[in-house]
Design a protein around this motif. Structure first.
Motif, PDB file in Angstrom:
ATOM      1  N   ASP A   1      13.030 -16.651   2.732  1.00 51.95           N
ATOM      2  CA  ASP A   1      12.904 -16.390   1.301  1.00 51.95           C
ATOM      3  C   ASP A   1      12.242 -15.031   1.148  1.00 51.95           C
ATOM      4  OD1 ASP A   1      11.125 -16.224  -1.147  1.00 51.95           O
ATOM      5  OD2 ASP A   1      12.335 -17.980  -1.649  1.00 51.95           O
ATOM      6  N   SER A   2      12.911 -14.137   0.434  1.00 50.78           N
ATOM      7  CA  SER A   2      12.353 -12.797   0.212  1.00 50.78           C
ATOM      8  C   SER A   2      12.190 -12.477  -1.266  1.00 50.78           C
ATOM      9  CB  SER A   2      13.252 -11.741   0.873  1.00 50.78           C
ATOM     10  OG  SER A   2      14.554 -11.791   0.317  1.00 50.78           O
ATOM     11  N   ASN A   3      12.327 -13.485  -2.130  1.00 55.33           N
ATOM     12  CA  ASN A   3      12.284 -13.231  -3.574  1.00 55.33           C
ATOM     13  C   ASN A   3      11.092 -13.854  -4.295  1.00 55.33           C
ATOM     14  OD1 ASN A   3      14.820 -11.840  -3.635  1.00 55.33           O
ATOM     15  ND2 ASN A   3      15.784 -13.818  -3.289  1.00 55.33           N
ATOM     16  N   THR A   4      10.380 -14.771  -3.662  1.00 47.87           N
ATOM     17  CA  THR A   4       9.375 -15.561  -4.371  1.00 47.87           C
ATOM     18  C   THR A   4       8.050 -14.831  -4.563  1.00 47.87           C
ATOM     19  OG1 THR A   4      10.392 -17.608  -3.629  1.00 47.87           O
ATOM     20  CG2 THR A   4       8.104 -17.744  -4.340  1.00 47.87           C
ATOM     21  N   PHE A   5       7.588 -14.093  -3.576  1.00 45.65           N
ATOM     22  CA  PHE A   5       6.257 -13.492  -3.626  1.00 45.65           C
ATOM     23  C   PHE A   5       6.332 -11.970  -3.728  1.00 45.65           C
ATOM     24  CE2 PHE A   5       5.849 -17.420  -1.170  1.00 45.65           C
ATOM     25  CZ  PHE A   5       4.859 -18.068  -1.890  1.00 45.65           C
ATOM     26  N   VAL A   6       5.497 -11.404  -4.599  1.00 43.18           N
ATOM     27  CA  VAL A   6       5.360  -9.950  -4.709  1.00 43.18           C
ATOM     28  C   VAL A   6       3.880  -9.622  -4.878  1.00 43.18           C
ATOM     29  CG1 VAL A   6       7.654  -9.514  -5.655  1.00 43.18           C
ATOM     30  CG2 VAL A   6       5.762  -9.967  -7.199  1.00 43.18           C
ATOM     31  N   GLY A   7       3.504  -8.456  -4.420  1.00 42.98           N
ATOM     32  CA  GLY A   7       2.114  -8.044  -4.547  1.00 42.98           C
ATOM     33  C   GLY A   7       2.003  -6.563  -4.852  1.00 42.98           C
ATOM     34  N   THR A   8       0.863  -6.183  -5.413  1.00 47.85           N
ATOM     35  CA  THR A   8       0.561  -4.778  -5.663  1.00 47.85           C
ATOM     36  C   THR A   8      -0.861  -4.491  -5.207  1.00 47.85           C
ATOM     37  OG1 THR A   8      -0.186  -5.209  -7.920  1.00 47.85           O
ATOM     38  CG2 THR A   8       2.128  -4.583  -7.644  1.00 47.85           C
ATOM     39  N   TYR A   9      -1.084  -3.256  -4.805  1.00 51.28           N
ATOM     40  CA  TYR A   9      -2.415  -2.843  -4.370  1.00 51.28           C
ATOM     41  C   TYR A   9      -2.635  -1.396  -4.781  1.00 51.28           C
ATOM     42  CZ  TYR A   9      -6.405  -1.767  -1.393  1.00 51.28           C
ATOM     43  OH  TYR A   9      -7.643  -1.378  -0.932  1.00 51.28           O
ATOM     44  N   THR A  10      -3.772  -1.117  -5.378  1.00 55.96           N
ATOM     45  CA  THR A  10      -4.165   0.235  -5.752  1.00 55.96           C
ATOM     46  C   THR A  10      -5.116   0.766  -4.688  1.00 55.96           C
ATOM     47  OG1 THR A  10      -3.957  -0.324  -8.083  1.00 55.96           O
ATOM     48  CG2 THR A  10      -5.229   1.650  -7.539  1.00 55.96           C
ATOM     49  N   LEU A  11      -4.754   1.891  -4.092  1.00 54.28           N
ATOM     50  CA  LEU A  11      -5.605   2.481  -3.065  1.00 54.28           C
ATOM     51  C   LEU A  11      -6.985   2.808  -3.613  1.00 54.28           C
ATOM     52  CD1 LEU A  11      -3.104   4.953  -1.379  1.00 54.28           C
ATOM     53  CD2 LEU A  11      -3.981   2.821  -0.416  1.00 54.28           C
ATOM     54  N   SER A  12      -8.001   2.506  -2.821  1.00 54.31           N
ATOM     55  CA  SER A  12      -9.375   2.857  -3.201  1.00 54.31           C
ATOM     56  C   SER A  12      -9.752   4.185  -2.546  1.00 54.31           C
ATOM     57  CB  SER A  12     -10.341   1.761  -2.740  1.00 54.31           C
ATOM     58  OG  SER A  12     -10.415   1.746  -1.326  1.00 54.31           O
ATOM     59  N   LEU A  13     -10.842   4.751  -2.983  1.00 52.56           N
ATOM     60  CA  LEU A  13     -11.329   5.993  -2.379  1.00 52.56           C
ATOM     61  C   LEU A  13     -11.637   5.769  -0.899  1.00 52.56           C
ATOM     62  CD1 LEU A  13     -12.103   8.941  -2.676  1.00 52.56           C
ATOM     63  CD2 LEU A  13     -14.366   8.211  -3.450  1.00 52.56           C
ATOM     64  N   THR A  14     -12.139   4.595  -0.551  1.00 51.77           N
ATOM     65  CA  THR A  14     -12.413   4.260   0.846  1.00 51.77           C
ATOM     66  C   THR A  14     -11.130   4.286   1.671  1.00 51.77           C
ATOM     67  OG1 THR A  14     -14.266   2.871   0.158  1.00 51.77           O
ATOM     68  CG2 THR A  14     -13.401   2.494   2.371  1.00 51.77           C
ATOM     69  N   ASP A  15     -10.038   3.741   1.116  1.00 58.34           N
ATOM     70  CA  ASP A  15      -8.746   3.765   1.811  1.00 58.34           C
ATOM     71  C   ASP A  15      -8.285   5.201   2.051  1.00 58.34           C
ATOM     72  OD1 ASP A  15      -8.572   0.948   1.635  1.00 58.34           O
ATOM     73  OD2 ASP A  15      -7.562   1.067  -0.303  1.00 58.34           O
ATOM     74  N   VAL A  16      -8.385   6.008   1.003  1.00 60.92           N
ATOM     75  CA  VAL A  16      -7.945   7.406   1.097  1.00 60.92           C
ATOM     76  C   VAL A  16      -8.779   8.149   2.133  1.00 60.92           C
ATOM     77  CG1 VAL A  16      -7.722   9.586  -0.154  1.00 60.92           C
ATOM     78  CG2 VAL A  16      -7.064   7.438  -1.265  1.00 60.92           C
ATOM     79  N   ASN A  17     -10.095   7.970   2.109  1.00 64.41           N
ATOM     80  CA  ASN A  17     -10.964   8.650   3.074  1.00 64.41           C
ATOM     81  C   ASN A  17     -10.706   8.189   4.504  1.00 64.41           C
ATOM     82  OD1 ASN A  17     -12.167  10.161   1.075  1.00 64.41           O
ATOM     83  ND2 ASN A  17     -13.911   8.781   0.824  1.00 64.41           N
ATOM     84  N   ALA A  18     -10.316   6.932   4.661  1.00 64.65           N
ATOM     85  CA  ALA A  18     -10.027   6.404   5.996  1.00 64.65           C
ATOM     86  C   ALA A  18      -8.619   6.774   6.465  1.00 64.65           C
ATOM     87  CB  ALA A  18     -10.182   4.887   6.006  1.00 64.65           C
ATOM     88  N   SER A  19      -7.786   7.244   5.558  1.00 61.82           N
ATOM     89  CA  SER A  19      -6.389   7.601   5.842  1.00 61.82           C
ATOM     90  C   SER A  19      -5.565   6.426   6.344  1.00 61.82           C
ATOM     91  CB  SER A  19      -6.311   8.740   6.868  1.00 61.82           C
ATOM     92  OG  SER A  19      -6.946   9.891   6.380  1.00 61.82           O
TER      93      SER A  19
END
Length: 86
Positions: free
Chosen positions: A46-64
């Motif tokens: 099944d590839s239609n049931t679940f979806v997600g979103t994530y907004t990058l944080s400053l920590t993510d950006v700094n960690a690359s």
């Protein structure tokens, strides 16, 4: 970032009430919607049931980088057996 999920039953019994959990896709930076999958027979995906979103944080950006892992949970039907002892 947008996420899509493919859930595959690689076992030999039908799974019911399949859900996924993803610790990254929670408030305040993420969300996960969809499910549960009512039934997933062996070999079915099944590839239609679940979806997600994530907004990058400053920590993510700094960690690359962003590290993430999702898990699934399901109910396996109870198999009733009877045995006669003689």
């Amino acid at each position: 970032m947008s996420y899509s999920f493919v859930v595959t039953n690689t076992g030999n019994v039908t799974l019911t009430n399949v859900i996924i959990a993803d610790p990254l896709l929670v408030t305040p930076n993420g969300s996960l919607t969809g499910g549960p999958i009512a039934s997933l027979v062996p070999g079915e995906s099944d590839s239609n049931t679940f979806v997600g979103t994530y907004t990058l944080s400053l920590t993510d950006v700094n960690a690359s980088q962003v590290s993430n892992q999702a898990t699934s949970k399901h109910k396996i039907p109870i198999i009733q057996m009877s045995r006669s002892i003689r």
